[in-house]
Design a protein around this motif. Structure first.
Motif, PDB file in Angstrom:
ATOM      1  N   THR A 505      10.504 -13.954  34.535  1.00 53.33           N
ATOM      2  CA  THR A 505       9.344 -14.840  34.628  1.00 53.33           C
ATOM      3  C   THR A 505       9.557 -15.914  35.690  1.00 53.33           C
ATOM      4  O   THR A 505       8.647 -16.234  36.467  1.00 53.33           O
ATOM      5  N   ILE A 506      10.759 -16.466  35.728  1.00 50.48           N
ATOM      6  CA  ILE A 506      11.082 -17.484  36.726  1.00 50.48           C
ATOM      7  C   ILE A 506      10.958 -16.919  38.134  1.00 50.48           C
ATOM      8  O   ILE A 506      10.419 -17.562  39.054  1.00 50.48           O
ATOM      9  N   ILE A 566      -1.677 -21.265  39.424  1.00 49.01           N
ATOM     10  CA  ILE A 566      -0.454 -20.456  39.467  1.00 49.01           C
ATOM     11  C   ILE A 566       0.613 -20.992  38.512  1.00 49.01           C
ATOM     12  O   ILE A 566       1.209 -20.227  37.749  1.00 49.01           O
ATOM     13  N   PRO A 567       0.913 -22.303  38.490  1.00 50.34           N
ATOM     14  CA  PRO A 567       1.919 -22.793  37.527  1.00 50.34           C
ATOM     15  C   PRO A 567       1.525 -22.541  36.071  1.00 50.34           C
ATOM     16  O   PRO A 567       2.405 -22.367  35.220  1.00 50.34           O
ATOM     17  N   HIS A 568       0.216 -22.509  35.785  1.00 47.51           N
ATOM     18  CA  HIS A 568      -0.229 -22.281  34.407  1.00 47.51           C
ATOM     19  C   HIS A 568       0.214 -20.921  33.908  1.00 47.51           C
ATOM     20  O   HIS A 568       0.664 -20.786  32.751  1.00 47.51           O
ATOM     21  N   TYR A 569       0.110 -19.888  34.749  1.00 50.44           N
ATOM     22  CA  TYR A 569       0.519 -18.551  34.323  1.00 50.44           C
ATOM     23  C   TYR A 569       2.016 -18.503  34.034  1.00 50.44           C
ATOM     24  O   TYR A 569       2.460 -17.925  33.035  1.00 50.44           O
ATOM     25  N   GLY A 570       2.824 -19.098  34.927  1.00 48.43           N
ATOM     26  CA  GLY A 570       4.257 -19.100  34.698  1.00 48.43           C
ATOM     27  C   GLY A 570       4.654 -19.905  33.471  1.00 48.43           C
ATOM     28  O   GLY A 570       5.493 -19.468  32.673  1.00 48.43           O
ATOM     29  N   PHE A 571       4.044 -21.079  33.299  1.00 50.03           N
ATOM     30  CA  PHE A 571       4.352 -21.927  32.153  1.00 50.03           C
ATOM     31  C   PHE A 571       3.960 -21.252  30.843  1.00 50.03           C
ATOM     32  O   PHE A 571       4.708 -21.274  29.854  1.00 50.03           O
ATOM     33  N   THR A 572       2.795 -20.623  30.825  1.00 49.80           N
ATOM     34  CA  THR A 572       2.348 -19.929  29.617  1.00 49.80           C
ATOM     35  C   THR A 572       3.269 -18.767  29.270  1.00 49.80           C
ATOM     36  O   THR A 572       3.578 -18.528  28.093  1.00 49.80           O
ATOM     37  N   ALA A 573       3.724 -18.044  30.288  1.00 48.40           N
ATOM     38  CA  ALA A 573       4.636 -16.932  30.038  1.00 48.40           C
ATOM     39  C   ALA A 573       5.967 -17.425  29.473  1.00 48.40           C
ATOM     40  O   ALA A 573       6.550 -16.792  28.581  1.00 48.40           O
ATOM     41  N   LEU A 574       6.454 -18.547  29.952  1.00 48.00           N
ATOM     42  CA  LEU A 574       7.688 -19.112  29.408  1.00 48.00           C
ATOM     43  C   LEU A 574       7.503 -19.568  27.957  1.00 48.00           C
ATOM     44  O   LEU A 574       8.396 -19.380  27.119  1.00 48.00           O
ATOM     45  N   LEU A 575       6.365 -20.204  27.665  1.00 38.43           N
ATOM     46  CA  LEU A 575       6.083 -20.607  26.283  1.00 38.43           C
ATOM     47  C   LEU A 575       6.013 -19.396  25.363  1.00 38.43           C
ATOM     48  O   LEU A 575       6.528 -19.413  24.237  1.00 38.43           O
ATOM     49  N   HIS A 576       5.368 -18.347  25.861  1.00 46.56           N
ATOM     50  CA  HIS A 576       5.238 -17.133  25.055  1.00 46.56           C
ATOM     51  C   HIS A 576       6.603 -16.528  24.759  1.00 46.56           C
ATOM     52  O   HIS A 576       6.895 -16.120  23.616  1.00 46.56           O
ATOM     53  N   ASN A 577       7.453 -16.478  25.757  1.00 42.07           N
ATOM     54  CA  ASN A 577       8.779 -15.899  25.570  1.00 42.07           C
ATOM     55  C   ASN A 577       9.644 -16.751  24.641  1.00 42.07           C
ATOM     56  O   ASN A 577      10.461 -16.225  23.878  1.00 42.07           O
TER      57      ASN A 577
END
Length: 601
Positions: A505-506, A566-577
Motif C-alpha cells: 500500500t505504501i 490521492i492521499p485519501h485512497y492510500g490512507f483509507t487502505a492503510l486504515l482498512h489493513n
C-alpha cells in the motif's frame, strides 16, 4: 592537454588514414568518404509573440537573410559580433532549429540533407552536456554504446574509445570526473568523435577557455580535419595563432554574410576594398571591428570632433555598414565563384531527387538503450553519495522519533485515534517526499534534448530507464526504511500478511503521488508553477483526509472530493489493513463503547 608551451606552434600527428577514427575501410557501412555541405539561399524566420493572453501580438522576424555557401573538409569557422547570427547559422546548418522557419536548400554532397541528419552528424553545444557525476571514460563509453551499431564488436569499440581519448589527451584523465570547464569541453568533443560522423558542428568550442586549452582544442580539430572531417564551428575573436589554421571563414552579422571564402584571403579582400590594416593588429579583431562599424567605407572618422560624438555616429551607422558590406560581398568575385559551384551542386540535386540516407534515428535497439540508460543512471546516483547518505540519515532519525513517540500503543479503544494518527503521519511522509519527483526529468531537460536529437535513444527508453534506475530506488528505499522502523518500534501489525500488505500500500501511494508532479511538469518550462500547484493540491487533500481522524465522517457537501484525493485512497487502505477484523471495544468494557463509534469498521 598539449605539452607544447608555444601557443603558435601546433603539432600535427602523422598517422595512416586507415588507422584513424572514421577512416576505416574494412566494412561497407563504415563512414569513409568526405562530406561537403552546401547551403543555397537559406533564410530563417522566427515568429514572436508578446502581450497579455488573448491579446497577444504576433510578428515575424527574419533572423537569416538569403545566405549561401559551401563547407568542405577542413576547419570552417563562422565569426561575427555577438548578435546571435553566428550561432543561429550553425544551428540551422546542423538541423538544430525548427525547420518551419527555414527556407532554401541545404545539401550534403549535392544531395538533400537526410531526415536523420541530426543523428548522422556530430554536434557539440556551447553549454557542455556531459554528466559530471561519472568519469570521462564512462561518458565516452555511453556515447559509443548508443551511437555505434551493435554489429561492431566490443573490442573494436574499446579500441576506438581509447584512440579518441588519446587523441584528445584524455587518456591520463579518463577516470576523473569532468568537473572543470576545460575537461568538460574535451569530453564533449570526444563523445562526438567516437561516433565517427563525417561532419562535426561546434558552437563556440573555445568559450571561457584559456589560450593553452583553446590551442589544444583547435589542434585536435585541425588534426581531425586533415583526415577528411568537415569541421564547422562558431568562434568569437580568436588570436592569430588560432586564426591562421582556419581553412574557410564566414563572417555574418545581422543575419547577412559579410564574407565567405578561404580564410587566408579575407585580409586581402578587405584591404583591397579600402580598409586600412595595421600589421600589429589581429586579423580577427580587424574583421569584427569593420563589421561593428568601427570603420566606414571611406574612413572619414579621422575628421576632428569630440570622441563622444564620433562613437555615437559610428553606432548609428552600424546598420548601414552591415548593409554596405553585404552588398559589397555579393558583388565580389568570391561570391561569383561560389555561386558557380552552388549551381552545379543544385543541378545535381534536382537531377537525382533522392535522399542520401534512410530516415533512421537510433542505431541500437530499445533494450540496448534501456540497459545503458539504467547503468548510467545508477552511476549518477552513486555520484551523489553524500546526498543519499544525508537523506538516509534524516529518514532514519525521523522514523525513530515518530516510532518512539507512539511506541506505547495498546489494543484499546482509546488508542485507536493514535493508531490512525500514526497511519496518517505515514501518508503525509509519502506525499511530502513525492512532491520533488517532478524534478527528476526537469534537471536533465537540456541533456535529454541534446542526446535524443543526436540519436542516442528514443523517448520511451529514456523515460522507462529513468523511472527504473532513479525514481524507483529513490522512492522505494526511503519508504521501506521509514515504514519498517516506525512500525517495528510502534508495534502495529505483527503478522506477515498485514506487514507486506502495508508495504504494498505504501508503494502504491508513493508512486501514485509521484505521478502527479511528473504529469504536471511534463512539457512545462516554468517548473516553479507546476510545483506550486502540486503542493497546494496535496496540502488541501491532506487536510481533508486528516479531518476523518477526528470527525469520523466526511464534511457534508465535500464528500465528492474523496474521489480525486490521492492521499485519501492510500490512507483509507492503510486504515482498512490495520483495523479490519480487530475488536478494540470488548463488550465488557461498556465505558469505552460510547467513544468507539467513530472507529468501528
Amino acid at each position: 592537454m598539449s605539452s607544447n608551451n608555444d601557443p603558435v606552434a601546433i603539432p600535427m600527428i602523422e598517422r595512416n588514414l586507415n588507422d584513424l577514427p572514421g577512416m576505416d575501410t574494412s566494412g561497407p557501412k563504415t563512414l569513409t568518404g568526405e562530406a561537403v555541405l552546401s547551403f543555397h539561399n537559406i533564410s530563417y524566420r522566427e515568429t514572436v509573440q508578446s502581450g497579455f493572453p488573448f491579446r497577444k501580438k504576433t510578428w515575424v522576424i527574419e533572423r537569416l537573410s538569403n545566405i549561401s555557401g559551401i563547407m568542405k573538409p577542413g576547419l570552417n569557422a563562422i565569426m561575427g559580433p555577438q548578435d546571435g547570427s553566428r550561432s543561429l547559422l550553425l544551428d540551422v546548418l546542423a538541423a538544430r532549429k525548427d525547420p518551419r522557419g527555414l527556407s532554401g536548400d541545404i545539401l550534403i554532397n549535392g544531395k538533400p540533407r537526410p531526415a536523420n541528419f541530426q543523428c548522422t552528424s556530430g554536434y557539440v553545444p556551447q553549454n557542455d552536456m556531459v554528466m559530471r557525476t561519472v568519469t570521462v571514460r564512462e561518458n565516452v563509453e555511453f556515447s559509443a554504446a548508443l551511437r555505434i551499431p551493435t554489429y561492431v564488436t566490443r573490442h573494436e569499440k574499446r579500441n576506438r574509445i581509447s584512440e579518441v581519448l588519446e587523441l584528445l589527451h584524455l587518456d591520463g584523465e579518463s577516470n576523473v570526473k569532468p568537473r572543470s570547464k576545460e575537461l568538460r569541453k574535451r569530453t564533449s568533443i570526444a563523445m562526438e568523435l567516437v561516433a565517427e560522423h563525417p561532419i562535426l558542428f561546434l558552437d563556440d568550442p573555445t568559450m571561457d577557455l584559456d589560450l593553452r586549452t583553446t590551442t589544444d582544442v583547435i589542434s585536435v580539430l585541425r588534426r581531425m580535419s586533415m583526415r577528411g572531417r568537415t569541421i564547422i564551428f562558431s568562434i568569437n575573436q580568436p588570436p592569430y595563432s588560432i586564426f591562421r589554421f582556419f581553412d574557410s571563414l564566414t563572417l555574418v552579422a545581422s543575419g547577412k554574410v559579410m564574407f565567405h571564402g578561404p580564410a587566408q584571403e579575407a585580409l586581402e579582400y578587405f584591404t583591397s576594398a579600402g580598409y586600412n590594416y595595421d600589421s600589429h593588429n589581429n586579423p580577427a579583431d580587424f574583421f569584427l571591428d569593420i563589421i561593428n562599424g568601427g570603420f566606414s567605407a571611406i574612413l572619414d572618422t579621422e575628421e576632428d570632433g569630440h570622441e563622444d560624438d564620433k562613437y555615437k555616429e559610428l553606432s548609428g551607422r552600424q546598420h548601414q555598414v552591415t548593409e554596405n558590406l553585404s552588398n559589397m560581398y555579393t558583388q565580389s568575385s568570391l561570391y561569383s565563384e561560389m555561386r558557380t559551384q552552388l549551381v552545379s551542386l543544385l543541378e545535381k540535386q534536382n537531377a537525382e531527387r533522392s535522399p542520401a540516407l534512410e530516415d533512421v534515428t537510433c542505431v541500437t535497439p530499445f533494450w540496448h538503450q534501456l540497459w545503458w540508460i539504467i547503468c548510467r543512471s545508477f552511476n549518477n546516483v552513486q555520484g551523489f553519495s553524500w546526498d543519499t547518505a544525508i537523506q538516509a540519515f534524516f529518514t532514519i532519525v525521523l522514523a525513530v522519533v515518530l516510532g518512539t513517540i507512539l511506541c506505547t500503543l495498546r489494543n484499546t479503544c482509546t488508542e485507536v485515534q493514535n493508531r490512525a494518527g500514526l497511519l496518517f503521519s505515514l501518508t503525509v511522509f509519502q506525499v511530502i517526499t513525492s512532491i520533488s519527483a517532478g524534478e527528476l526529468f526537469v534537471i536533465d531537460t537540456d541533456r535529454f534534448l541534446h542526446e535524443h536529437t543526436s540519436g542516442y535513444y528514443s523517448v520511451s527508453s529514456y523515460f522507462l530507464g529513468k523511472l527504473l534506475a532513479e525514481l524507483v530506488p529513490r522512492r522505494l528505499l526511503p519508504s521501506i526504511t521509514f515504514t519498517v522502523i516506525v512500525f517495528f518500534i510502534a508495534g502495529i501489525i505483527t503478522d506477515a500478511k498485514g506487514f507486506f500488505t502495508m508495504l504494498f500500500t505504501i508503494m502504491m501511494l508513493a508512486y501514485s503521488t509521484s505521478s502527479l508532479p511528473l504529469c504536471m511538469g511534463a512539457g512545462e518550462n516554468a517548473t516553479a508553477v507546476s510545483t506550486l500547484l502540486v503542493t497546494i493540491y496535496f496540502v488541501f487533500m491532506l487536510v481533508f483526509s486528516g479531518l476523518e481522524i477526528y470527525s469520523g465522517s466526511l464534511i457534508p457537501g465535500l464528500s465528492l472530493i474523496q474521489y480525486v484525493n490521492i492521499p485519501h485512497y492510500g490512507f483509507t487502505a492503510l486504515l482498512h489493513n490495520e483495523f479490519l477484523g480487530q475488536n478494540f471495544c470488548p463488550e465488557h468494557k461498556t465505558a469505552e463503547v460510547s467513544s468507539c463509534q467513530n472507529y468501528v469498521m
